[in-house]
Write a protein that holds these residues in place. Structure first.
Motif, PDB file in Angstrom:
ATOM      1  N   TRP A   1      44.653 -10.266 -12.679  1.00  0.00           N
ATOM      2  CA  TRP A   1      44.529 -11.804 -12.185  1.00  0.00           C
ATOM      3  C   TRP A   1      43.181 -12.131 -11.478  1.00  0.00           C
ATOM      4  O   TRP A   1      42.524 -12.772 -11.964  1.00  0.00           O
ATOM      5  CB  TRP A   1      45.672 -11.989 -11.367  1.00  0.00           C
ATOM      6  CG  TRP A   1      47.000 -12.309 -12.113  1.00  0.00           C
ATOM      7  CD1 TRP A   1      47.915 -11.781 -12.216  1.00  0.00           C
ATOM      8  CD2 TRP A   1      47.053 -13.872 -12.625  1.00  0.00           C
ATOM      9  NE1 TRP A   1      48.960 -12.167 -12.995  1.00  0.00           N
ATOM     10  CE2 TRP A   1      48.642 -13.291 -13.368  1.00  0.00           C
ATOM     11  CE3 TRP A   1      46.434 -14.920 -12.859  1.00  0.00           C
ATOM     12  CZ2 TRP A   1      49.307 -14.619 -14.198  1.00  0.00           C
ATOM     13  CZ3 TRP A   1      47.227 -15.655 -13.414  1.00  0.00           C
ATOM     14  CH2 TRP A   1      48.254 -15.775 -14.100  1.00  0.00           C
TER      15      TRP A   1
ATOM     16  N   THR B   1      44.655  -2.052 -14.078  1.00  0.00           N
ATOM     17  CA  THR B   1      45.925  -2.133 -14.638  1.00  0.00           C
ATOM     18  C   THR B   1      47.099  -2.666 -13.510  1.00  0.00           C
ATOM     19  O   THR B   1      48.241  -2.270 -13.842  1.00  0.00           O
ATOM     20  CB  THR B   1      46.652  -0.563 -15.102  1.00  0.00           C
ATOM     21  OG1 THR B   1      46.249   0.304 -13.826  1.00  0.00           O
ATOM     22  CG2 THR B   1      45.915  -0.038 -16.132  1.00  0.00           C
ATOM     23  N   SER B   2      46.316  -3.276 -12.445  1.00  0.00           N
ATOM     24  CA  SER B   2      47.259  -3.535 -11.351  1.00  0.00           C
ATOM     25  C   SER B   2      47.284  -5.090 -11.532  1.00  0.00           C
ATOM     26  O   SER B   2      46.586  -5.614 -12.176  1.00  0.00           O
ATOM     27  CB  SER B   2      46.699  -3.311 -10.006  1.00  0.00           C
ATOM     28  OG  SER B   2      45.358  -3.906  -9.970  1.00  0.00           O
ATOM     29  N   THR B   3      48.467  -5.757 -11.186  1.00  0.00           N
ATOM     30  CA  THR B   3      48.595  -7.257 -11.345  1.00  0.00           C
ATOM     31  C   THR B   3      47.388  -7.953 -10.437  1.00  0.00           C
ATOM     32  O   THR B   3      46.885  -8.814 -11.223  1.00  0.00           O
ATOM     33  CB  THR B   3      49.999  -7.553 -10.585  1.00  0.00           C
ATOM     34  OG1 THR B   3      50.925  -7.086 -11.289  1.00  0.00           O
ATOM     35  CG2 THR B   3      50.088  -9.036 -10.868  1.00  0.00           C
TER      36      THR B   3
ATOM     37  N   GLN C   1      54.013   1.060 -12.261  1.00  0.00           N
ATOM     38  CA  GLN C   1      52.390   0.500 -12.585  1.00  0.00           C
ATOM     39  C   GLN C   1      51.598   1.191 -11.831  1.00  0.00           C
ATOM     40  O   GLN C   1      50.456   1.306 -12.340  1.00  0.00           O
ATOM     41  CB  GLN C   1      52.552  -1.007 -12.343  1.00  0.00           C
ATOM     42  CG  GLN C   1      51.605  -1.686 -12.976  1.00  0.00           C
ATOM     43  CD  GLN C   1      51.531  -3.460 -13.152  1.00  0.00           C
ATOM     44  OE1 GLN C   1      53.002  -3.828 -12.624  1.00  0.00           O
ATOM     45  NE2 GLN C   1      50.817  -3.974 -13.474  1.00  0.00           N
TER      46      GLN C   1
ATOM     47  N   SER D   1      53.900  -5.699 -16.085  1.00  0.00           N
ATOM     48  CA  SER D   1      54.784  -5.795 -15.220  1.00  0.00           C
ATOM     49  C   SER D   1      56.428  -5.886 -15.786  1.00  0.00           C
ATOM     50  O   SER D   1      57.177  -5.597 -15.225  1.00  0.00           O
ATOM     51  CB  SER D   1      54.804  -7.519 -14.267  1.00  0.00           C
ATOM     52  OG  SER D   1      53.738  -7.139 -13.668  1.00  0.00           O
ATOM     53  N   SER D   2      56.438  -6.293 -16.900  1.00  0.00           N
ATOM     54  CA  SER D   2      57.843  -6.430 -17.655  1.00  0.00           C
ATOM     55  C   SER D   2      58.233  -5.096 -18.098  1.00  0.00           C
ATOM     56  O   SER D   2      59.243  -4.734 -18.428  1.00  0.00           O
ATOM     57  CB  SER D   2      57.813  -7.352 -18.724  1.00  0.00           C
ATOM     58  OG  SER D   2      57.040  -6.637 -19.941  1.00  0.00           O
TER      59      SER D   2
ATOM     60  N   SER E   1      48.767  -8.419 -17.537  1.00  0.00           N
ATOM     61  CA  SER E   1      49.519  -8.327 -16.301  1.00  0.00           C
ATOM     62  C   SER E   1      51.187  -8.717 -16.478  1.00  0.00           C
ATOM     63  O   SER E   1      51.733  -7.870 -15.738  1.00  0.00           O
ATOM     64  CB  SER E   1      48.887  -9.277 -15.090  1.00  0.00           C
ATOM     65  OG  SER E   1      49.732  -9.442 -13.982  1.00  0.00           O
ATOM     66  N   GLY E   2      51.454  -9.669 -17.217  1.00  0.00           N
ATOM     67  CA  GLY E   2      52.864 -10.088 -17.620  1.00  0.00           C
ATOM     68  C   GLY E   2      53.339  -9.056 -18.311  1.00  0.00           C
ATOM     69  O   GLY E   2      54.409  -8.400 -17.937  1.00  0.00           O
TER      70      GLY E   2
ATOM     71  N   THR F   1      56.962  -4.758 -25.326  1.00  0.00           N
ATOM     72  CA  THR F   1      58.089  -5.269 -24.503  1.00  0.00           C
ATOM     73  C   THR F   1      59.582  -5.183 -24.950  1.00  0.00           C
ATOM     74  O   THR F   1      60.498  -4.842 -24.307  1.00  0.00           O
ATOM     75  CB  THR F   1      58.059  -6.898 -24.032  1.00  0.00           C
ATOM     76  OG1 THR F   1      58.091  -7.483 -25.060  1.00  0.00           O
ATOM     77  CG2 THR F   1      56.577  -6.924 -23.125  1.00  0.00           C
TER      78      THR F   1
ATOM     79  N   ALA G   1      57.901  -1.199 -10.464  1.00  0.00           N
ATOM     80  CA  ALA G   1      57.278  -1.205  -9.087  1.00  0.00           C
ATOM     81  C   ALA G   1      57.776  -0.108  -8.367  1.00  0.00           C
ATOM     82  O   ALA G   1      59.117  -0.442  -7.689  1.00  0.00           O
ATOM     83  CB  ALA G   1      57.267  -2.666  -8.655  1.00  0.00           C
TER      84      ALA G   1
END
Length: 453
Positions: A86, A80-82, A396, A153-154, A149-150, A387, A158
């Motif tokens: 990736w 669940t981390s960017t 996150q 993050s949205s 990921s996007g 979103t 953080a």
């Protein structure tokens, strides 16, 4: 001394029957152990690379499985981390390309012209289907990972994580109802979800939106209303009720909470947090705001929701909540987003407390039915709707922990404490000592009986 050469590596020696069997074997081997077909019948250097990649993937999958069994929260945190998402996307793209190259090379090694004419299209078609299945699945997985990921993050901020307080995480859950006839958003559904940080046992505390004269936790609103909200000289909006706090702070006095937006929140939400903390006596670490108008999109994205309707509920023909188009009859009903929203908001012939119970019922149904398989299969639509629907200050970095905790919560019944007349609470003249006692009793686990001597 003569030696027998294998038709696997020397196809020019095989008959049509042998070559047909050879073709099927190579295609199956390429699927079961990618790289093995090249080691046996083709470029051994490419085959060793493919085998090495395959064994590496199996090892990673095994280690990941063991880690999931021993430290599930850590695995959830990674994915669940960017960076983790990736990295997973890059790995999946790598394997999608490798499997496509190995499959195309396997088709070359098959020597279709030497196989039986009737078998040629089946061998080639089977290999192509397997390539699309394996490489396509990996490529789609990479797309989901990077899109996730996007999306995360949205939606999630953080920021620093918060520890549990008295062994619990308390989350303010707001259902926002922003209509064209309203001055700002006014929460239509207000709850505090208290979750045991170890067991995942959840208790949902329903706060009636028309609660009056309630205290605030220490802060600007407590200074402004020391005797309770609107208890002395009224308030800055037309009705001094719980759901009016958001409007008052957000529209009239946002300067009360100057740091709210920089911390991923809003002044109105922070006012509601102070109100909920004052009422329940709990420290609320995080909030989740759900836009009820966009909620239907999320339900549609999940494929609808199944609700056990307890009594007749009307679906209205317009926003006046008076004209009835038809009724939901008692029993199990599968609802799309439009009808689920009406089920939660319907006012015809019902009280606010009936609506509160239906909203909680809908929330529980969605939590129960939003399983990983359902979310992944409809991921793009869910992410797009999410979103637009959700705002939260949950960082996150806490997602892995909460996902793991939610897996425990789903296996346990959700306790409910509704501060309504049915439970002995008069919203116009509430007894806050009684409220604190009710909440304390609900959150305190029953004592464990000692074994008989």
């Amino acid at each position: 001394m003569s030696s027998v050469k294998s038709p696997i590596r020397y196809p020019e020696l095989g008959s049509t029957t042998v070559m047909t069997k050879r073709g099927w074997w190579l295609v199956v081997l390429n699927f079961v152990v990618p790289g093995s077909a090249q080691v046996l019948a083709g470029n051994r250097r490419l085959g060793r690379f493919g085998l090495g990649a395959t064994l590496t993937l199996w090892t990673l999958a095994l280690l990941l499985g063991v880690a999931y069994l021993l430290w599930p929260a850590a695995v959830f945190t990674i994915f669940t981390s960017t960076v983790g998402l990736w990295a997973a996307g890059a790995v999946l793209v790598f394997y999608a390309v490798i499997w496509a190259i190995l499959t195309l090379d396997t088709i070359r090694l098959v020597r279709l012209v030497k196989a039986a004419p009737r078998a040629r299209p089946f061998i080639a078609g089977f290999a192509a289907v397997l390539m699309i299945l394996v490489s396509g699945t990996a490529a789609y997985g990479a797309y989901v990972a990077t899109t996730t990921s996007g999306f995360l993050s949205s939606v999630f901020v953080a920021g620093p994580t918060e520890p549990p307080v008295d062994g619990r995480y308390n989350i303010l859950l707001l259902g926002g109802d922003a209509g064209p006839d309203r001055d700002g958003l006014r929460p239509d559904s207000i709850s505090v979800v208290s979750i045991d940080a170890e067991t995942g046992q959840a208790t949902m505390i329903g706060l009636p939106r028309d609660l009056e004269s309630f205290p605030f936790s220490a802060g600007p609103l407590a200074d402004l209303y020391p005797e309770g909200y609107g208890a002395i000289d009224g308030c800055e909006v037309d009705v001094c009720q719980l759901n009016s706090v958001y409007t008052e702070v957000e529209v009239k006095s946002p300067e009360m909470y100057p740091d709210a937006e920089s911390q991923g929140s809003e002044p109105g939400i922070e006012g509601m947090r102070d109100a909920a903390q004052g009422i329940t006596g709990l420290t609320i670490q995080y909030f989740v705001l759900i836009d009820m108008q966009g909620f239907s999109d999320l339900i549609d994205a999940l494929g609808g929701v199944d609700i056990d309707v307890q009594s007749r509920v009307p679906v209205h023909s317009d926003d006046t909540f008076t004209d009835v188009a038809f009724w939901f009859e008692p029993g199990m009903q599968h609802m799309d987003g439009y009808h689920a929203l009406w089920f939660a908001r319907s006012r015809h012939g019902t009280s606010d407390y009936d609506r509160m119970n239906r909203q909680h019922q809908l929330q529980e149904a969605i939590l129960a039915q939003a399983n990983p398989a359902n979310v992944i299969s409809k991921f793009e639509a869910v992410a797009k709707a999410g979103t637009q629907v959700v705002k939260t200050d949950i960082p996150q970095g806490m997602l892995g922990y909460f996902v793991n905790l939610a897996s425990k919560t789903k296996t346990l019944p959700i306790n409910a404490v509704n501060l309504t007349p049915d439970s002995g609470i008069d919203p116009t003249d509430p007894d806050f000592d009684q409220i604190l006692q009710m909440i304390g009793t609900a959150l305190t686990p029953p004592p464990t009986e000692s074994p008989a001597p």
